[in-house]
Motif scaffolding. Sequence first.
Motif, PDB file in Angstrom:
ATOM      1  N   MET A 162       0.500  -0.748   0.019  1.00  0.00           N
ATOM      2  CA  MET A 162       0.089   0.238   0.139  1.00  0.00           C
ATOM      3  C   MET A 162       0.708   1.071  -0.328  1.00  0.00           C
ATOM      4  N   VAL A 163       0.444   2.178  -1.054  1.00  0.00           N
ATOM      5  CA  VAL A 163       1.789   3.042  -1.059  1.00  0.00           C
ATOM      6  C   VAL A 163       0.798   4.775  -0.795  1.00  0.00           C
ATOM      7  N   HIS A 164       1.110   5.770  -0.333  1.00  0.00           N
ATOM      8  CA  HIS A 164       0.166   6.522   0.093  1.00  0.00           C
ATOM      9  C   HIS A 164       1.476   7.499  -0.315  1.00  0.00           C
ATOM     10  N   PRO A 165       1.294   8.468  -1.068  1.00  0.00           N
ATOM     11  CA  PRO A 165       1.748   9.865  -1.685  1.00  0.00           C
ATOM     12  C   PRO A 165       1.077  11.161  -1.592  1.00  0.00           C
ATOM     13  N   LEU A 166       2.026  11.735  -0.323  1.00  0.00           N
ATOM     14  CA  LEU A 166       1.888  13.521  -0.257  1.00  0.00           C
ATOM     15  C   LEU A 166       2.227  14.148  -1.333  1.00  0.00           C
ATOM     16  N   LEU A 167       1.614  15.296  -1.726  1.00  0.00           N
ATOM     17  CA  LEU A 167       2.791  16.245  -2.668  1.00  0.00           C
ATOM     18  C   LEU A 167       1.776  17.516  -2.604  1.00  0.00           C
ATOM     19  N   VAL A 168       3.504  18.080  -1.749  1.00  0.00           N
ATOM     20  CA  VAL A 168       2.697  19.584  -0.801  1.00  0.00           C
ATOM     21  C   VAL A 168       3.607  21.015  -1.767  1.00  0.00           C
ATOM     22  N   LEU A 169       2.858  21.505  -2.419  1.00  0.00           N
ATOM     23  CA  LEU A 169       2.944  21.939  -3.289  1.00  0.00           C
ATOM     24  C   LEU A 169       3.092  24.033  -3.060  1.00  0.00           C
TER      25      LEU A 169
ATOM     26  N   HIS B 181       7.294  21.274  -1.004  1.00  0.00           N
ATOM     27  CA  HIS B 181       7.185  21.791   0.104  1.00  0.00           C
ATOM     28  C   HIS B 181       8.418  20.795   0.483  1.00  0.00           C
ATOM     29  N   PRO B 182       8.919  20.394   1.522  1.00  0.00           N
ATOM     30  CA  PRO B 182       9.856  19.430   2.112  1.00  0.00           C
ATOM     31  C   PRO B 182       8.607  18.687   2.728  1.00  0.00           C
ATOM     32  N   ARG B 183       7.056  19.300   3.608  1.00  0.00           N
ATOM     33  CA  ARG B 183       6.456  18.204   3.810  1.00  0.00           C
ATOM     34  C   ARG B 183       6.276  16.742   3.060  1.00  0.00           C
ATOM     35  N   SER B 184       6.208  17.468   1.758  1.00  0.00           N
ATOM     36  CA  SER B 184       5.943  16.385   0.411  1.00  0.00           C
ATOM     37  C   SER B 184       6.295  15.401   1.559  1.00  0.00           C
ATOM     38  N   LYS B 185       5.503  14.230   1.799  1.00  0.00           N
ATOM     39  CA  LYS B 185       6.183  12.179   1.657  1.00  0.00           C
ATOM     40  C   LYS B 185       5.279  11.217   1.177  1.00  0.00           C
ATOM     41  N   VAL B 186       6.271  10.100   0.644  1.00  0.00           N
ATOM     42  CA  VAL B 186       5.149   8.894   0.608  1.00  0.00           C
ATOM     43  C   VAL B 186       5.132   8.161   1.449  1.00  0.00           C
ATOM     44  N   ASP B 187       3.633   7.262   2.251  1.00  0.00           N
ATOM     45  CA  ASP B 187       4.022   6.563   3.374  1.00  0.00           C
ATOM     46  C   ASP B 187       3.963   4.287   2.351  1.00  0.00           C
ATOM     47  N   PHE B 188       4.530   3.981   2.320  1.00  0.00           N
ATOM     48  CA  PHE B 188       4.047   2.534   2.381  1.00  0.00           C
ATOM     49  C   PHE B 188       4.041   1.944   3.074  1.00  0.00           C
ATOM     50  N   GLY B 189       3.302   0.409   3.407  1.00  0.00           N
ATOM     51  CA  GLY B 189       2.664  -0.375   4.147  1.00  0.00           C
ATOM     52  C   GLY B 189       2.350  -1.750   4.039  1.00  0.00           C
ATOM     53  N   TYR B 190       2.700  -2.906   4.770  1.00  0.00           N
ATOM     54  CA  TYR B 190       2.230  -3.670   4.112  1.00  0.00           C
ATOM     55  C   TYR B 190       2.490  -5.076   5.658  1.00  0.00           C
ATOM     56  N   LYS B 191       1.643  -5.446   6.087  1.00  0.00           N
ATOM     57  CA  LYS B 191       1.188  -7.082   6.913  1.00  0.00           C
ATOM     58  C   LYS B 191       1.552  -8.138   6.762  1.00  0.00           C
ATOM     59  N   VAL B 192       2.523  -9.014   6.981  1.00  0.00           N
ATOM     60  CA  VAL B 192       2.582 -10.146   6.748  1.00  0.00           C
ATOM     61  C   VAL B 192       1.195 -11.415   6.898  1.00  0.00           C
ATOM     62  N   LYS B 193       0.160 -10.799   7.213  1.00  0.00           N
ATOM     63  CA  LYS B 193      -0.779 -12.204   7.502  1.00  0.00           C
ATOM     64  C   LYS B 193      -1.725 -11.146   7.974  1.00  0.00           C
ATOM     65  N   ARG B 194      -3.149 -10.913   7.794  1.00  0.00           N
ATOM     66  CA  ARG B 194      -4.386 -10.350   7.822  1.00  0.00           C
ATOM     67  C   ARG B 194      -4.304 -10.233  10.198  1.00  0.00           C
ATOM     68  N   MET B 195      -4.027  -9.092  10.229  1.00  0.00           N
ATOM     69  CA  MET B 195      -4.035  -9.254  11.658  1.00  0.00           C
ATOM     70  C   MET B 195      -4.220  -8.136  12.866  1.00  0.00           C
TER      71      MET B 195
ATOM     72  N   MET C 252       8.436   7.567   2.131  1.00  0.00           N
ATOM     73  CA  MET C 252       9.669   8.639   1.353  1.00  0.00           C
ATOM     74  C   MET C 252       9.606  10.013   1.187  1.00  0.00           C
ATOM     75  N   THR C 253      10.590  10.789   1.520  1.00  0.00           N
ATOM     76  CA  THR C 253      11.451  12.249   2.021  1.00  0.00           C
ATOM     77  C   THR C 253      11.683  13.411   0.783  1.00  0.00           C
ATOM     78  N   ILE C 254      11.266  14.062   1.123  1.00  0.00           N
ATOM     79  CA  ILE C 254      12.458  15.345   0.660  1.00  0.00           C
ATOM     80  C   ILE C 254      12.753  16.119   1.506  1.00  0.00           C
ATOM     81  N   GLU C 255      13.949  16.020   1.748  1.00  0.00           N
ATOM     82  CA  GLU C 255      14.404  16.361   3.182  1.00  0.00           C
ATOM     83  C   GLU C 255      14.743  17.923   2.960  1.00  0.00           C
ATOM     84  N   ASP C 256      14.541  19.035   1.419  1.00  0.00           N
ATOM     85  CA  ASP C 256      14.967  20.194   1.150  1.00  0.00           C
ATOM     86  C   ASP C 256      13.973  21.058   0.270  1.00  0.00           C
ATOM     87  N   GLY C 257      13.113  19.986   0.070  1.00  0.00           N
ATOM     88  CA  GLY C 257      11.889  20.663  -0.429  1.00  0.00           C
ATOM     89  C   GLY C 257      13.047  20.432  -2.084  1.00  0.00           C
TER      90      GLY C 257
END
Length: 364
Positions: free
Chosen positions: A225-232, A260-274, A283-288
Motif C-alpha cells: 500500500m503506497v500513499h503519496p502526499l505532494l505539497v506545493l 515543499h519538504p512536508r511532501s512524503k510517501v508512506d508505504f506499508g504491508y502486513k505479513v498476514k491479516r491481523m 519516502m521524503t524530500i528533506e529540503d524540498g
Amino acid sequence: MKIAWAASAALLIAVGSATGSLAEGQRMDSVSGNSYSASEAQGGVGLDQIRTLPTDVAPFPVVLEVDKGKYLKERPKIAVPSYAVSYITSAEARASSAGAGSASVNRSIRYNTALVGIDEAAMKQWADEAHKDLVDRLTKAGFDVVAAEAMRAVPDYGKVKWIEGNRTQDGQIIDGRAKKGWVVFGATDAPLITGMSMETGMAAIMSGQSAGALQNVGVDLDAMMVHPLLVLDYIAIQSSGNKMFSAKANVSAETNFSIHPRSKVDFGYKVKRMPGTGYTGWMTIEDGFPSGEEFGVLREVDDQSDSLVMHNAMALLGLGNSYKQKKILVVEPVPARYAALVKAAYQGYNQAIVDGIVKARAGG
C-alpha cells in the motif's frame, strides 16, 4: 495601478475590498528600525512576460530519500489507495524588535500573503491527473498496479475513515517562523484518508486504524500500500523573529514555486491479516524542491500599519511607544503557467516514487 480580485474558498486570507497602490515584483522586504521604513519591492518579470513562458515544462528532477525500503520487496503488487495533493494558499510571517538605547521603540512587522486566481476545480483536476500519472508510470515500469475497484471489493476497505468531500484545509507553522495554510484534494479513485492528509492532533493519531485496514486489504490482494502526499508552495517567506534589545526587525517574501519538504510517501504491508498496523516505511524530500521557475507576481494590496501621526501623538502623551507595520500581499499567477508547473511537479515526484521502488526492489 489597482487590481480587483475575488477570494475563493481555497484562500485562507482575505484582504477585504480595500486596495492601495501596488508594488509589483518577485520579492518584498520590510525593515523596521530607527525610522518608519516602507516596504521595498525588487522587480522581476511582469505578467505579460510570464505569459510568454513555456506551458510545457519538463518534469522536475526530484529525488526522494527512501527509509525502510526493504519492505517494498515484500508484496509483488502495488496499490495506491490514497493520493493527496496539497496547495499552500496563504502564508504569514512576523518579526519584532524591542529597540535599543535612544531608539527603544517596540516595533513589529507582519506580512499576510495569499495565492489568488487559482480555482478549486483545477486543483481537484490536478490531483486526479497526478494519481493517473503515477499509475501509468508504475505500469510502464512493469509493476502490477491494483485497480481501485479491486480494493473497494475487499471488506476491510469499508473500515477506512475517508474525509468527506475529498477535501480538507488547515494551517500551522511548518516553515520555521512562517505560518502557512493549505487546501488538500484527493484523487477521485484515491481519496483522502483522515489523519493522513496533513491533519494534526487526534486525527493524525487515529490514522493507524485506517492504515491497518488498508494493509489487510493488501494482504488479500498481495499488494504493497503506497500513499503519496505532494505539497506545493508558492512563496518563500521569512522573518528575523523576536529580537530583544535590537533596533531592527525584518520580514521578506519572494515568489517561489516549489515542492515543499512536508511532501512524503508512506508505504506499508502486513505479513498476514491481523489487528493494528504492520510494517511501514516512507519516502521524503528533506529540503524540498524549489523550481526557480517564474509563474506570477507579488503585489502589495493593502497597508494596515499604525498611523505615524497617531503613534507620535501617543508617544508624546506618554500613552505608549510601539509601532506596528502590517502589509497585505498577494501572489497573482498566470494560471496556464502555474498549471504547467503543477504538472512538472507531480510528474517529477511520481517518477521519483517509481525510481525509489525500483531501486529498493533491486536491493539499493
